[in-house]
Scaffold this active site. Structure first.
Site: not given
Length: 170
Positions: A1, A5, A26
């Site tokens: 994860y 990025k 979020w």
């Protein structure tokens, strides 16, 4: 994860171009698929939802994030001395996913919208393909110092989203 990025960040940082990388977490809004809309959809059909309680962060309004990005972009264009580097942006305040769900339903209820009970569960009780961090809180110190951006409380941002989705409180 997060490997893709990081790869993107490394490409930007090593390009030698002036840059501002803004990390967030979020992200929610009245549009697209996100946690707020999922809670309202599922909460309309179930009396109680199990929601993870051992992951903490701060919700980020997509509109507030866009405003922060615009502030940074304009400054980078107009000021050759504008700060560059990595900055964090989210709305202010910390909450768990279950606490966020409880606030969604409390504010939804005040508008005549969906209401459901929230049962706190552990991350291990809700397995997902991606492993999520227990702490997603971001420091706003750098973006505040460099650009004067002061994030508002996530509860206020949520209220604005629910105004758009459901209407104003009754």
């Amino acid at each position: 994860y997060g490997a893709s990025k990081l790869g993107g960040e490394l490409a930007v940082r090593t390009s030698r171009a002036r840059h501002a990388i803004v990390r967030t977490a979020w992200v929610v809004s009245a549009h697209g698929n996100n946690f707020v809309k999922s809670m309202l959809r599922v909460g309309a059909t179930r009396d109680e939802l199990g929601v993870v309680d051992d992951q903490h962060g701060s919700p980020t309004s997509a509109a507030d994030l866009a405003a922060a990005l615009l502030t940074i972009t304009v400054r980078l264009i107009e000021d050759d001395a504008a700060p560059t580097g990595i900055f964090h942006f989210s709305n202010a305040g910390a909450v768990s996913w279950s606490g966020f769900a409880r606030e969604i339903f409390a504010q939804s209820s005040a508008r005549g919208g969906a209401v459901a009970g929230v049962k706190p569960i552990a991350t291990t009780d809700y397995p997902t393909p991606a492993q999520r961090p227990a702490n997603s809180l971001l420091s706003h110190d750098a973006i505040r110092t460099a650009y004067g951006i002061e994030p508002r409380a996530w509860q206020d941002a949520l209220s604005e989203i629910l105004d758009e989705l459901i209407g104003a409180p009754k």
